[in-house]
Motif scaffolding. Structure first.
Motif, short mmCIF file in Angstrom:
data_model
loop_
_atom_site.label_atom_id
_atom_site.label_comp_id
_atom_site.label_asym_id
_atom_site.label_seq_id
_atom_site.Cartn_x
_atom_site.Cartn_y
_atom_site.Cartn_z
N ALA A 79 44.01 39.92 17.80
CA ALA A 79 45.16 40.00 18.75
C ALA A 79 44.61 39.35 20.17
CB ALA A 79 45.28 41.48 19.22
N HIS A 80 45.45 38.20 20.42
CA HIS A 80 46.88 37.60 19.86
C HIS A 80 46.76 36.33 19.53
CE1 HIS A 80 48.85 41.65 20.58
NE2 HIS A 80 48.07 41.53 21.74
N GLY A 97 49.18 38.76 16.57
CA GLY A 97 47.93 39.67 16.46
C GLY A 97 47.89 40.57 15.20
N ASN A 123 43.86 38.06 24.39
CA ASN A 123 44.80 38.90 24.42
C ASN A 123 46.02 38.90 25.41
OD1 ASN A 123 43.45 39.56 26.59
ND2 ASN A 123 43.20 41.93 26.19
N ASN A 158 47.06 47.85 24.59
CA ASN A 158 47.05 46.40 24.15
C ASN A 158 45.65 46.34 23.72
OD1 ASN A 158 47.81 43.81 23.42
ND2 ASN A 158 46.98 43.09 25.41
N SER A 160 42.47 44.91 21.66
CA SER A 160 42.32 43.59 21.51
C SER A 160 40.93 43.29 20.37
CB SER A 160 42.12 42.77 22.88
OG SER A 160 43.12 43.04 23.71
#
Length: 581
Positions: A79-80, A97, A123, A158, A160
């Motif tokens: 990711a991403h 991702g 990310n 989020n 990562s």
């Protein structure tokens, strides 16, 4: 895309383990496990919330024997935005991702020596990637100059890093590149339509279909065709049966390549207000989930995955949605084996600012660049997962701003492309918009609706649930005439919080809320499923309405049941998988 496996002609080297790791611009590396999110591994809060590029490094020995083969590197997901270097030469790059990417690296390898693999992962989110986001610079007197914040509009953290395994695998120079399988039923017999794609030329092909005991039930010598299986055992939720589809190719009477995959014979069809699997009305009992667990974040974990499937079977679930992105290959293989139906969702979430005056479908936000990426993600998702019998429907997005005029043409194109790439499965889009305002639901096959009566609206008022839910779902059906799944409903629940009468955030409130939702659904014969939000508590970004994440799970993040899990289990054990109200 075929998943890497070992056969008579192929080898796989799994690079899971400890890698070197650093943030972009740092001089020294630290140790980091792969696969795993890097955010929660260390005690460094700045790494947990870091935005930008990081680097992973691994040194691996490649044997001389691989000289005679093609060598590929495959990253399950990262990711991403990712770039892969082999011995300081850029090999591949990828945007997105949640899906695998790979490339041939045969010419970049030092055979019989140690090789360096370097992978960068960024990310940072933008409006032209899924899920979208934006890097904002705050310029005011209360923040340092150039202060940056990554803003995103979806309700999960989020996480990562490299989230799924990095694999090296070999194929012969001439090899089986892809296999596509579609199944049908004719009376008691099964039909397996297939197409085999090759790289290179061969003399002969043998296609075999074997049952679970290894007995040959059908065969062919064509690259594409139809295999007929007499008295076929069908795949269906609760009773999965998997055949082995085997392809062998030959040149000069010698075996060149071999690949095997497990397939299930089953059909999917929408009939009025019914969702049919193998021509029987199916009722979805289950959850929206997340790939999320303590410390490892979104990193693949076989222990967690097996535990989750055991909990799904324990509670009587027969399905889940991969909210809000495609899950790992390994999860879908388990769904095939356990007999769990899957609604697989593209990572199109956070496409809504919840304000009609602040549009997202416009130039500079969700526009033609996003659409191009969205279509590519759909293609990659279907290309990877087209052969899984457990995948019974595609979801192209979750809670997008479908009330905006510009959303109609956008999603019309996405849905049309999805159906073009796979005409065998129905397509949905999960709605948060009102039935009166959506511009998109007329294009889908099944209506999926998320509703949180007595939580985000009329908070604490349990008595309003049945009136509001029944009224709205009837309006949805009257307008569109399609089967409906209540794809999200639930209440944040802190394990150990209790109150009688039920109050918000207590286990009693979750229990009572779910009961009232479900009793309403029982009166509506056009409702073909109920997916609770969520299977387990999961991490979100920090904000005042979240207490160490979203707590709407029926299970805690550590996979322990809350009170409501026992009520749901009692209910779902009484409802058969194939049920017509």
């Amino acid at each position: 895309m075929l998943f890497p496996i070992e056969t008579e002609t192929r080898e796989v080297k799994d690079l899971s383990g400890i890698w070197d790791f650093k943030r972009d611009g740092e001089d020294s590396f630290i140790l980091m496990p792969v696969p795993a999110s890097y955010n929660d591994i260390t005690q460094d809060i700045t790494l947990r919330d870091y935005v930008g590029k990081v680097w992973y490094r691994k040194r691996v020995f490649i044997p001389n024997i691989w000289k005679e083969k093609r060598v590929f590197i495959r990253i399950g997901s990262a990711a991403h935005f990712s770039e892969v270097y082999v011995n300081n030469v850029k090999a591949i790059e990828h945007r997105g991702g949640f899906l695998p990417f790979e490339g041939e690296i045969s010419s970049l390898i030092k055979y019989g020596e140690e090789n360096e693999i370097l992978i960068s992962v960024d990310n940072t989110l933008s409006w032209d990637i899924l899920p979208p986001g934006e890097l904002k610079i705050i310029n005011d007197e209360m923040h340092p100059k150039g202060y940056k914040v990554l803003e995103y509009y979806f309700d999960f953290f989020n996480y990562s890093g490299i989230h799924r395994p990095v694999l090296l695998y070999t194929t012969p120079i001439t090899y089986i590149k892809d296999i596509k399988v579609e199944t049908d039923i004719k009376g008691n017999d099964g039909l397996v339509r297939y197409k085999v794609s090759l790289e290179g030329e061969i003399d002969r092909i043998i296609v075999n279909l074997k049952d679970e005991s290894g007995n040959l039930v059908a065969s062919s010598n064509s690259f594409n065709g139809v295999l007929e299986v007499k008295n076929a055992n069908l795949w269906e939720p609760g009773n999965p049966y998997l055949y082995t589809f085997e392809v062998k190719i030959f040149s000069d009477k010698k075996l060149v390549d071999c690949y095997r995959l497990e397939i299930g014979i089953r059909t999917i069809r929408i009939d009025g207000k019914r969702f049919l699997i193998n021509n029987k009305p199916f009722y979805f009992k289950g959850f929206s989930k997340h790939e999320d667990s303590d410390i490892r974040g979104k990193g693949l974990d076989h222990v967690i995955n097996i535990k989750d499937f055991n909990l799904l079977k324990w509670i009587g679930a027969n399905s889940f949605r991969t909210s809000h992105y495609p899950y790992s290959d390994e999860v879908l293989f388990l769904a095939d084996k356990y007999g769990i139906a899957v609604i697989e969702e593209a990572p199109a979430v956070g496409m809504n600012l919840w304000n009609p005056e602040n549009k997202v479908f416009r130039k500079g936000r969700i526009d033609e660049r996003t659409l191009e990426h969205h279509l590519q993600v759909i293609k990659e998702m279907i290309d990877r997962d087209k052969n899984h019998p457990s995948v019974v429907m595609w979801s192209v997005a979750n809670e997008a701003a479908t009330f905006e005029e510009e959303a109609e043409e956008y999603f019309k194109k996405v849905i049309e492309e999805t159906k073009k790439l796979d005409p065998t499965r129905p397509v949905t889009l999960v709605e948060s918009t009102s039935y009166k305002d959506t511009k998109v639901s007329k294009y889908v096959d099944v209506i999926c609706v998320n509703r949180y009566y007595s939580w985000y609206t009329d908070s604490g008022n349990l008595d309003i649930i049945e009136y509001q839910l029944e009224k709205e779902l009837r309006n949805w059906y009257e307008k569109f005439g399609k089967p409906i799944i209540l794809s999200e409903f639930g209440a944040d629940t802190i394990a150990g919080f209790h109150s009688d009468p039920p109050l918000m955030f207590t286990e009693e409130y979750q229990w009572e809320m779910l009961r009232r939702f479900m009793e309403t659904l029982d009166r509506l014969d056009f409702v073909v499923g109920e997916h609770i939000w969520n299977f387990a508590d999961f991490m979100t970004k920090q904000e005042v309405r979240r207490v160490l994440g979203n707590r709407k799970g029926i299970f805690t993040r550590q996979r322990q049941p809350k009170m409501a899990a026992h009520f749901v289990r009692e209910r779902w054990k009484k409802i058969p998988d194939f049920w017509e109200k």
